[in-house]
Design an enzyme around this catalytic site. Sequence first.
Site, short mmCIF file in Angstrom:
data_model
loop_
_atom_site.label_atom_id
_atom_site.label_comp_id
_atom_site.label_asym_id
_atom_site.label_seq_id
_atom_site.Cartn_x
_atom_site.Cartn_y
_atom_site.Cartn_z
CD GLU A 105 -3.06 0.68 0.36
OE1 GLU A 105 -2.53 1.40 -0.41
OE2 GLU A 105 -4.32 0.62 0.52
CG ASP A 106 -1.11 4.53 -1.72
OD1 ASP A 106 -1.78 3.95 -0.80
OD2 ASP A 106 -1.78 5.46 -2.41
CG ASP A 109 -6.13 7.93 6.52
OD1 ASP A 109 -5.94 9.07 6.12
OD2 ASP A 109 -7.28 7.83 7.66
CG PHE A 158 -4.91 14.93 1.73
CD1 PHE A 158 -5.38 13.79 1.73
CD2 PHE A 158 -4.39 15.68 0.40
CE1 PHE A 158 -5.85 13.10 0.64
CE2 PHE A 158 -4.57 14.89 -0.77
CZ PHE A 158 -5.25 13.78 -0.52
NE ARG A 171 -3.13 8.42 -8.78
CZ ARG A 171 -3.89 7.90 -7.78
NH1 ARG A 171 -3.05 7.58 -6.78
NH2 ARG A 171 -5.07 7.74 -7.85
P1 XMP Z 1 -7.93 4.05 5.00
O1 XMP Z 1 -8.69 5.01 6.00
O2 XMP Z 1 -8.94 2.93 4.86
O3 XMP Z 1 -7.40 4.83 3.78
O4 XMP Z 1 -6.79 3.40 5.80
C1 XMP Z 1 -6.59 4.16 2.99
C2 XMP Z 1 -6.66 4.88 1.60
O5 XMP Z 1 -6.78 6.22 1.83
C3 XMP Z 1 -6.10 7.15 0.58
N1 XMP Z 1 -5.35 7.97 1.55
C4 XMP Z 1 -4.73 8.99 1.08
N2 XMP Z 1 -4.63 9.85 -0.01
N3 XMP Z 1 -3.13 11.30 0.53
C5 XMP Z 1 -3.78 10.61 -0.35
O6 XMP Z 1 -3.36 10.69 -1.63
C6 XMP Z 1 -3.27 10.83 1.99
O7 XMP Z 1 -2.96 11.46 2.88
C7 XMP Z 1 -4.13 9.83 2.48
N4 XMP Z 1 -4.57 9.18 3.35
C8 XMP Z 1 -5.34 8.22 3.11
C9 XMP Z 1 -5.14 6.21 0.11
O8 XMP Z 1 -5.60 5.80 -1.11
C10 XMP Z 1 -5.24 4.98 0.99
O9 XMP Z 1 -5.07 3.63 0.22
MG MG Z 2 -4.52 3.65 -2.13
#
Ligand code: XMP
Ligand code: MG
Length: 184
Positions: A105-106, A109, A158, A171
Amino acid sequence: MDSKRVLLRDKYFVPFLTREEIARDVRAVAARLSADLPTMERPFALGVLNGSFVFAADLLRELDAEMPIHFVKYASYAGTESTGEVRQMLGLAVDVRGRDVIVVEDIVDTGLTMRSMIEYLKGMGAKSVRVATMFCKPEVFQGAFRLDYVGREIPNRFVVGYGLDYDEMGRALPDLYVLEEGQD
Ligand code: XMP
Ligand code: MG
């Protein structure tokens, strides 16, 4: 004004981590994963599109050993706010039964996306599911699972760049940027 400040659609972002700092974190993750790989059962990486494509490419090229990679699509974000709703995973075209899966994963959150992903893969018969994420936000993480390989913990802000987007912009930025204060 910071000359490296970037405008993506309607919002300004400021530098947060350099590509060199990120590369060091990626190498550290790769070293730990490389050390664990020999103990795993037919391991493969499962990248979560779109955001993970940059980290996945860098991570696999830093590993000591060959490892297959597949990708799925799975998202819970719209703009800069978590929607809280986890959409269906698309495109798992590999038999996971009896295999150790490393989800790439990138960013993690809240962990909601990852939680449904882990449950889904275990339901499909994966032997184990580990998580390798470039970034995580410990302040908002609510997952009852472990993040096995983390590149770097970041504050609950963010971020864009290094695969991460704001409304599909940013990206390809090699560095990581954070939303400038006062806009969210
Ligand atoms: P959750 O809350 O399910 O979210 O853990 C995971 C997905 O949310 C996106 N995400 C972000 N994307 N900047 C972004 O561009 C951020 O700071 C950010 N925080 C969460 C991301 O796609 C991840 O897979
Ligand atoms: Mg993602």
